[in-house]
Design a protein around this motif. Structure first.
Motif, PDB file in Angstrom:
ATOM      1  N   LEU A   1      48.365 -15.761  86.906  1.00 25.67           N
ATOM      2  CA  LEU A   1      48.327 -16.891  87.843  1.00 25.67           C
ATOM      3  C   LEU A   1      49.727 -17.445  88.104  1.00 25.67           C
ATOM      4  O   LEU A   1      50.051 -17.832  89.225  1.00 25.67           O
ATOM      5  CB  LEU A   1      47.390 -17.992  87.327  1.00 25.67           C
ATOM      6  CG  LEU A   1      45.892 -17.648  87.285  1.00 25.67           C
ATOM      7  CD1 LEU A   1      45.099 -18.767  86.623  1.00 25.67           C
ATOM      8  CD2 LEU A   1      45.350 -17.361  88.677  1.00 25.67           C
ATOM      9  N   GLU A   2      50.553 -17.471  87.034  1.00 25.65           N
ATOM     10  CA  GLU A   2      51.942 -17.936  87.173  1.00 25.65           C
ATOM     11  C   GLU A   2      52.734 -16.985  88.069  1.00 25.65           C
ATOM     12  O   GLU A   2      53.490 -17.426  88.952  1.00 25.65           O
ATOM     13  CB  GLU A   2      52.615 -18.047  85.797  1.00 25.65           C
ATOM     14  CG  GLU A   2      52.198 -19.277  85.026  1.00 25.65           C
ATOM     15  CD  GLU A   2      52.587 -19.224  83.546  1.00 25.65           C
ATOM     16  OE1 GLU A   2      53.298 -18.275  83.147  1.00 25.65           O
ATOM     17  OE2 GLU A   2      52.161 -20.120  82.786  1.00 25.65           O
ATOM     18  N   ASP A   3      52.549 -15.666  87.857  1.00 31.45           N
ATOM     19  CA  ASP A   3      53.230 -14.656  88.677  1.00 31.45           C
ATOM     20  C   ASP A   3      52.781 -14.755  90.125  1.00 31.45           C
ATOM     21  O   ASP A   3      53.591 -14.651  91.052  1.00 31.45           O
ATOM     22  CB  ASP A   3      52.943 -13.241  88.154  1.00 31.45           C
ATOM     23  CG  ASP A   3      53.638 -12.964  86.819  1.00 31.45           C
ATOM     24  OD1 ASP A   3      54.522 -13.760  86.437  1.00 31.45           O
ATOM     25  OD2 ASP A   3      53.285 -11.954  86.165  1.00 31.45           O
ATOM     26  N   GLU A   4      51.470 -14.965  90.298  1.00 28.54           N
ATOM     27  CA  GLU A   4      50.900 -15.081  91.647  1.00 28.54           C
ATOM     28  C   GLU A   4      51.476 -16.304  92.372  1.00 28.54           C
ATOM     29  O   GLU A   4      51.822 -16.245  93.552  1.00 28.54           O
ATOM     30  CB  GLU A   4      49.372 -15.207  91.545  1.00 28.54           C
ATOM     31  CG  GLU A   4      48.654 -14.914  92.847  1.00 28.54           C
ATOM     32  CD  GLU A   4      47.141 -14.985  92.699  1.00 28.54           C
ATOM     33  OE1 GLU A   4      46.652 -16.010  92.170  1.00 28.54           O
ATOM     34  OE2 GLU A   4      46.457 -14.024  93.093  1.00 28.54           O
ATOM     35  N   GLU A   5      51.599 -17.401  91.610  1.00 33.88           N
ATOM     36  CA  GLU A   5      52.149 -18.639  92.178  1.00 33.88           C
ATOM     37  C   GLU A   5      53.628 -18.453  92.553  1.00 33.88           C
ATOM     38  O   GLU A   5      54.077 -18.896  93.612  1.00 33.88           O
ATOM     39  CB  GLU A   5      52.004 -19.791  91.163  1.00 33.88           C
ATOM     40  CG  GLU A   5      52.237 -21.158  91.779  1.00 33.88           C
ATOM     41  CD  GLU A   5      52.102 -22.299  90.774  1.00 33.88           C
ATOM     42  OE1 GLU A   5      52.532 -23.401  91.098  1.00 33.88           O
ATOM     43  OE2 GLU A   5      51.584 -22.061  89.651  1.00 33.88           O
ATOM     44  N   SER A   6      54.379 -17.768  91.666  1.00 32.49           N
ATOM     45  CA  SER A   6      55.805 -17.499  91.926  1.00 32.49           C
ATOM     46  C   SER A   6      55.975 -16.637  93.173  1.00 32.49           C
ATOM     47  O   SER A   6      56.855 -16.893  94.011  1.00 32.49           O
ATOM     48  CB  SER A   6      56.445 -16.789  90.725  1.00 32.49           C
ATOM     49  OG  SER A   6      56.401 -17.612  89.597  1.00 32.49           O
ATOM     50  N   LEU A   7      55.124 -15.596  93.282  1.00 35.05           N
ATOM     51  CA  LEU A   7      55.174 -14.713  94.458  1.00 35.05           C
ATOM     52  C   LEU A   7      54.820 -15.484  95.726  1.00 35.05           C
ATOM     53  O   LEU A   7      55.436 -15.284  96.783  1.00 35.05           O
ATOM     54  CB  LEU A   7      54.197 -13.537  94.289  1.00 35.05           C
ATOM     55  CG  LEU A   7      54.655 -12.403  93.383  1.00 35.05           C
ATOM     56  CD1 LEU A   7      53.499 -11.470  93.074  1.00 35.05           C
ATOM     57  CD2 LEU A   7      55.806 -11.617  94.025  1.00 35.05           C
ATOM     58  N   SER A   8      53.815 -16.352  95.613  1.00 39.12           N
ATOM     59  CA  SER A   8      53.383 -17.146  96.760  1.00 39.12           C
ATOM     60  C   SER A   8      54.511 -18.071  97.218  1.00 39.12           C
ATOM     61  O   SER A   8      54.786 -18.188  98.422  1.00 39.12           O
ATOM     62  CB  SER A   8      52.156 -17.965  96.381  1.00 39.12           C
ATOM     63  OG  SER A   8      51.769 -18.807  97.431  1.00 39.12           O
ATOM     64  N   LYS A   9      55.172 -18.709  96.228  1.00 34.69           N
ATOM     65  CA  LYS A   9      56.294 -19.604  96.561  1.00 34.69           C
ATOM     66  C   LYS A   9      57.448 -18.826  97.183  1.00 34.69           C
ATOM     67  O   LYS A   9      58.079 -19.287  98.141  1.00 34.69           O
ATOM     68  CB  LYS A   9      56.775 -20.334  95.297  1.00 34.69           C
ATOM     69  CG  LYS A   9      55.884 -21.508  94.910  1.00 34.69           C
ATOM     70  CD  LYS A   9      56.390 -22.180  93.651  1.00 34.69           C
ATOM     71  CE  LYS A   9      55.487 -23.347  93.256  1.00 34.69           C
ATOM     72  NZ  LYS A   9      55.918 -23.946  91.961  1.00 34.69           N
TER      73      LYS A   9
END
Length: 205
Positions: free
Chosen positions: A175-183
């Motif tokens: 979820l953290e990686d997904e959020e970083s990619l999204s940002k």
């Protein structure tokens, strides 16, 4: 046992809930295991004591071996045994109550004088034998319950709790990686839009 999970917030909440429940329950199960272990130890000591007692009573019986040939063994029978149920360390177990004997009337004048003593000796032998067998059975029940509880402790400690912790770590990392990619993608998109806006502004001039 593999922990099944999905890489989303709902699954994360489910894993955290399951982990919390097991961490909270573990001390209770450990306490039950300890109590059962103690009960098994006490019951084993009681079985050994009754077996020694039975052996001593059998020796007394054998001391009268020559006389038993003339004894009428149908004079005494076990009519019934009182049983009740009791919870011991969270396990429902049968509890031995009074043992009832039926003694058939006989003539004290015609029968040998030692028959009355023989009946009492047989009562004692039967009582000790029943108590020893019953206590041995109780020990087996307790040992079975202890093994099952130990298995549950091991399952929680060595499999499920580490499994849920690992699943939570993986979901959080995803979820953290997904959020970083999204940002990052939002940042790139914003930058591209700003560049396009500047180009379009320059072209208009």
């Amino acid at each position: 046992m593999a922990i099944r999970f999905q890489y989303n917030k709902t699954s994360l909440q489910q894993q955290e809930k399951a982990l919390k429940m097991r961490v909270r329950t573990l001390p209770t199960i450990k306490s039950k295991e300890s109590a059962l272990r103690q009960q098994v130890k006490q019951t084993k000591t009681e079985v050994e004591r009754l077996e020694v007692q039975l052996e001593a009573e059998l020796l007394r019986y054998q001391g009268m071996a020559r006389l038993w040939g003339e004894f009428d063994s149908s004079l005494i029978t076990v009519s019934h045994v009182d049983l009740s149920m009791k919870k011991i360390a969270g396990v429902l177990l049968p509890v031995l109550g009074e043992i009832h004997y039926e003694v058939r009337p006989f003539s004290i004048f015609n029968a040998p004088s030692w028959w009355a003593e023989g009946i009492e000796l047989l009562k004692t032998l039967a009582t000790t034998g029943i108590e020893a067998e019953f206590t041995r059975l109780k020990m087996e029940y307790l040992e079975h319950a202890r093994k099952k509880t130990t298995q549950k402790v091991n399952l929680f400690e060595k499999v499920q709790i580490p499994g849920y912790q690992d699943a939570i770590r993986k979901i959080k990392r995803f979820l953290e990686d997904e959020e970083s990619l999204s940002k990052a993608s939002q940042k790139i998109m914003r930058s591209n839009m700003e560049k396009r806006a500047l180009k379009e502004g320059g072209a208009a001039l």
